[in-house]
Motif scaffolding. Structure first.
Motif, PDB file in Angstrom:
ATOM      1  N   ASP A 170       1.186  -1.162   0.023  1.00  0.00           N
ATOM      2  CA  ASP A 170       0.291   0.176  -0.152  1.00  0.00           C
ATOM      3  C   ASP A 170       1.272   0.945  -0.215  1.00  0.00           C
ATOM      4  O   ASP A 170       1.658   1.915   0.836  1.00  0.00           O
ATOM      5  N   LEU A 171       0.500   1.909  -1.752  1.00  0.00           N
ATOM      6  CA  LEU A 171       1.855   3.180  -1.530  1.00  0.00           C
ATOM      7  C   LEU A 171       0.888   4.562  -0.915  1.00  0.00           C
ATOM      8  O   LEU A 171      -0.321   4.387  -1.863  1.00  0.00           O
ATOM      9  N   MET A 172       1.485   5.538  -0.230  1.00  0.00           N
ATOM     10  CA  MET A 172       0.491   6.440  -0.055  1.00  0.00           C
ATOM     11  C   MET A 172       1.421   7.684  -1.158  1.00  0.00           C
ATOM     12  O   MET A 172       2.844   8.087  -0.673  1.00  0.00           O
ATOM     13  N   PHE A 173       1.167   8.388  -2.502  1.00  0.00           N
ATOM     14  CA  PHE A 173       1.606   9.037  -2.861  1.00  0.00           C
ATOM     15  C   PHE A 173       0.653  10.655  -2.618  1.00  0.00           C
ATOM     16  O   PHE A 173      -0.538  10.959  -1.949  1.00  0.00           O
ATOM     17  N   ALA A 174       1.581  11.656  -3.188  1.00  0.00           N
ATOM     18  CA  ALA A 174       1.123  12.928  -3.187  1.00  0.00           C
ATOM     19  C   ALA A 174      -0.221  13.170  -3.303  1.00  0.00           C
ATOM     20  O   ALA A 174       0.645  13.252  -4.567  1.00  0.00           O
ATOM     21  N   VAL A 175      -0.942  14.538  -3.381  1.00  0.00           N
ATOM     22  CA  VAL A 175      -2.237  14.590  -4.169  1.00  0.00           C
ATOM     23  C   VAL A 175      -1.912  15.530  -5.612  1.00  0.00           C
ATOM     24  O   VAL A 175      -2.818  14.683  -6.781  1.00  0.00           O
ATOM     25  N   LYS A 180       1.722  11.449 -15.087  1.00  0.00           N
ATOM     26  CA  LYS A 180       2.950  11.116 -16.271  1.00  0.00           C
ATOM     27  C   LYS A 180       3.551  10.289 -14.959  1.00  0.00           C
ATOM     28  O   LYS A 180       4.371   9.897 -15.553  1.00  0.00           O
ATOM     29  N   ASP A 181       3.895  10.906 -13.737  1.00  0.00           N
ATOM     30  CA  ASP A 181       4.447  10.816 -12.950  1.00  0.00           C
ATOM     31  C   ASP A 181       4.336   9.427 -12.422  1.00  0.00           C
ATOM     32  O   ASP A 181       5.498   8.526 -11.911  1.00  0.00           O
ATOM     33  N   MET A 182       3.279   8.512 -12.323  1.00  0.00           N
ATOM     34  CA  MET A 182       2.385   7.056 -11.729  1.00  0.00           C
ATOM     35  C   MET A 182       2.836   6.271 -12.974  1.00  0.00           C
ATOM     36  O   MET A 182       3.450   5.236 -13.030  1.00  0.00           O
ATOM     37  N   ASP A 183       2.769   6.268 -14.283  1.00  0.00           N
ATOM     38  CA  ASP A 183       3.525   6.549 -15.522  1.00  0.00           C
ATOM     39  C   ASP A 183       4.400   5.819 -15.336  1.00  0.00           C
ATOM     40  O   ASP A 183       5.475   4.740 -15.592  1.00  0.00           O
ATOM     41  N   MET A 184       5.449   6.793 -15.284  1.00  0.00           N
ATOM     42  CA  MET A 184       7.111   6.491 -14.620  1.00  0.00           C
ATOM     43  C   MET A 184       7.030   5.667 -13.451  1.00  0.00           C
ATOM     44  O   MET A 184       8.119   4.646 -13.614  1.00  0.00           O
ATOM     45  N   PHE A 185       6.180   5.814 -12.812  1.00  0.00           N
ATOM     46  CA  PHE A 185       6.929   4.934 -11.452  1.00  0.00           C
ATOM     47  C   PHE A 185       6.657   3.120 -11.628  1.00  0.00           C
ATOM     48  O   PHE A 185       6.763   2.990 -11.176  1.00  0.00           O
ATOM     49  N   LYS A 186       5.335   2.928 -12.169  1.00  0.00           N
ATOM     50  CA  LYS A 186       5.003   1.615 -13.002  1.00  0.00           C
ATOM     51  C   LYS A 186       6.076   1.179 -14.088  1.00  0.00           C
ATOM     52  O   LYS A 186       6.623  -0.043 -13.833  1.00  0.00           O
ATOM     53  N   VAL A 218      -2.816  10.264  -2.307  1.00  0.00           N
ATOM     54  CA  VAL A 218      -3.577   9.080  -2.706  1.00  0.00           C
ATOM     55  C   VAL A 218      -2.856   8.258  -2.723  1.00  0.00           C
ATOM     56  O   VAL A 218      -1.565   7.650  -2.916  1.00  0.00           O
ATOM     57  N   LYS A 219      -4.232   6.830  -2.434  1.00  0.00           N
ATOM     58  CA  LYS A 219      -3.291   5.864  -2.073  1.00  0.00           C
ATOM     59  C   LYS A 219      -3.591   4.639  -3.398  1.00  0.00           C
ATOM     60  O   LYS A 219      -4.630   4.383  -3.621  1.00  0.00           O
ATOM     61  N   TYR A 220      -2.529   4.007  -2.902  1.00  0.00           N
ATOM     62  CA  TYR A 220      -1.906   3.215  -4.215  1.00  0.00           C
ATOM     63  C   TYR A 220      -2.138   1.222  -3.486  1.00  0.00           C
ATOM     64  O   TYR A 220      -0.986   1.676  -3.332  1.00  0.00           O
ATOM     65  N   SER A 221      -1.782   0.916  -4.399  1.00  0.00           N
ATOM     66  CA  SER A 221      -1.918  -0.640  -4.432  1.00  0.00           C
ATOM     67  C   SER A 221      -1.437  -1.230  -5.642  1.00  0.00           C
ATOM     68  O   SER A 221      -1.403  -1.044  -6.576  1.00  0.00           O
ATOM     69  N   LEU A 222      -0.227  -1.791  -5.269  1.00  0.00           N
ATOM     70  CA  LEU A 222       0.651  -2.570  -5.901  1.00  0.00           C
ATOM     71  C   LEU A 222       1.075  -3.873  -5.765  1.00  0.00           C
ATOM     72  O   LEU A 222       1.389  -3.959  -3.867  1.00  0.00           O
ATOM     73  N   LEU A 254      10.879  11.225  -8.247  1.00  0.00           N
ATOM     74  CA  LEU A 254       9.920  11.749  -8.572  1.00  0.00           C
ATOM     75  C   LEU A 254       9.352  12.663  -7.963  1.00  0.00           C
ATOM     76  O   LEU A 254       8.497  13.610  -8.607  1.00  0.00           O
ATOM     77  N   GLY A 255       9.602  12.915  -6.120  1.00  0.00           N
ATOM     78  CA  GLY A 255       9.327  13.813  -5.770  1.00  0.00           C
ATOM     79  C   GLY A 255       7.441  14.003  -5.593  1.00  0.00           C
ATOM     80  O   GLY A 255       7.026  14.741  -5.492  1.00  0.00           O
ATOM     81  N   THR A 256       6.903  12.351  -5.023  1.00  0.00           N
ATOM     82  CA  THR A 256       5.734  12.362  -5.316  1.00  0.00           C
ATOM     83  C   THR A 256       5.447  11.431  -3.519  1.00  0.00           C
ATOM     84  O   THR A 256       4.727  11.286  -3.381  1.00  0.00           O
ATOM     85  N   VAL A 257       6.342  12.012  -2.795  1.00  0.00           N
ATOM     86  CA  VAL A 257       6.484  11.294  -1.320  1.00  0.00           C
ATOM     87  C   VAL A 257       4.868  12.173  -0.872  1.00  0.00           C
ATOM     88  O   VAL A 257       5.484  13.300  -0.582  1.00  0.00           O
ATOM     89  N   TYR A 258       4.264  11.518   0.255  1.00  0.00           N
ATOM     90  CA  TYR A 258       3.165  12.003   0.431  1.00  0.00           C
ATOM     91  C   TYR A 258       3.923  12.592   2.246  1.00  0.00           C
ATOM     92  O   TYR A 258       4.511  11.372   3.077  1.00  0.00           O
ATOM     93  N   GLU A 259       3.730  13.564   2.158  1.00  0.00           N
ATOM     94  CA  GLU A 259       3.780  14.391   3.693  1.00  0.00           C
ATOM     95  C   GLU A 259       2.865  14.768   4.408  1.00  0.00           C
ATOM     96  O   GLU A 259       2.000  15.581   3.654  1.00  0.00           O
ATOM     97  N   SER A 260       2.486  14.280   5.646  1.00  0.00           N
ATOM     98  CA  SER A 260       1.067  14.212   6.162  1.00  0.00           C
ATOM     99  C   SER A 260       1.184  15.560   6.643  1.00  0.00           C
ATOM    100  O   SER A 260       1.915  16.781   6.903  1.00  0.00           O
TER     101      SER A 260
END
Length: 299
Positions: A170-175, A180-186, A218-222, A254-260
């Motif tokens: 369970d991965l949590m990305f910044a909103v 494009k960032d999600m495609d690069m991550f995948k 945004v929560k993703y399931s890998l 990618l700069g998509t780390v979620y920070e609370s």
């Protein structure tokens, strides 16, 4: 690749050696169980054969004797009926179903349970016979013995017979993460899986499971499939930890780390003025109280 590393070769040889040892132990154990079953069937066969010979050759009716002691047999059946029923269930479990072999990692839960047994808290099968099974708890190395009849109605998960462990992250990305960032991550994860064929087999899915605009994530399931089964629990968990570290580093690049986000604090000041008897002391008592509370995300 036409070459393998020395570590991979040694690991393969060790795996084959373990499989061979378990196979020899399983064959010896199965032979012992078959001999016991043969003795049980031989006993009933010779008893029936003796009754037939007595009734046919000696002209004596043995059934009259059985009828005469039927009352005793009925009373005895009521006394030990439950125990005999459990014993027969246990024998059928091992002789017919054979849900596990020596060395298998298993997990058990009630048959009507809706929860899946925890694979990390399994048992190793050390010895099996028609009446009892010896198990070793993987977490604490404790050895216990259970009656086969007591586990006959349980849902038994055999991790050795469940190839291809499924691992979910369970991965949590910044909103603010874009498509494009999600495609690069995948693509990065797909490349990682291809570069580690001894650990990972394939990616099953990578999809959104939750979006929270208030908490800005945004929560993703890998979900991926490992080449080993949950029988090799340490290898699966180690590979999952390494993959989680890789995903975190990729998210940082990618700069998509979620920070609370920081939670706002609401401070209310209440001032209560009370006056006493002016004739006696002429003083005014004042009291201030501060109440601090955290505003929840839904407020």
């Amino acid at each position: 690749h036409d070459e393998i590393t020395m570590v991979a070769f040694v690991q393969t040889c060790d795996h084959v050696y373990k499989k061979l040892r378990y196979f020899r132990a399983s064959v010896a154990n199965s032979s012992l169980i078959d001999r016991v079953l043969e003795q049980i069937f031989n006993f009933f066969f010779y008893v029936i054969l003796a009754l037939v010979i007595i009734s046919c050759v000696m002209d004596w009716d043995p059934w009259s004797l059985l009828i005469s002691i039927s009352t005793l047999l009925v009373s005895f059946s009521f006394a030990v009926g439950t125990s005999v029923s459990k014993c027969i269930e246990g024998i059928l479990l091992i002789a017919v179903r054979r849900p596990f072999d020596l060395g298998d990692r298993i997990s058990m839960c009630p048959a009507d349970s809706v929860n899946t047994p925890d694979c990390t808290a399994g048992w190793f099968v050390e010895d099996v016979n028609l009446f009892a099974t010896t198990l070793r708890f993987a977490a604490t190395n404790e050895v216990s013995s259970v009656n086969n009849g007591s586990i006959a109605n349980c849902r038994i998960v055999n991790h050795a017979r469940s190839p291809g462990a499924i691992v979910t992250l369970d991965l949590m990305f910044a909103v603010k993460a874009t498509h494009k960032d999600m495609d690069m991550f995948k693509k990065a994860v797909t490349k990682y899986v291809r570069n580690n064929p001894r650990a990972w087999s394939s990616i099953i899915h990578f999809r959104t499971t939750q979006i929270d605009s208030d908490m800005e994530f945004v929560k993703y399931s890998l979900r991926l499939q490992h080449t080993k089964s949950w029988q090799e629990l340490s290898q699966v968990l180690n590979a999952r930890g390494v993959l989680m570290k890789f995903c975190t580093k990729t998210m940082e690049k990618l700069g998509t780390v979620y920070e609370s986000p920081g939670r706002p604090l609401r401070v209310n000041l209440h001032r209560d003025e009370t006056s006493g008897d002016n004739e006696t002391d002429g003083k005014i008592g004042q009291q201030s109280s501060f109440e601090t509370r955290s505003a929840s995300a839904g407020e």
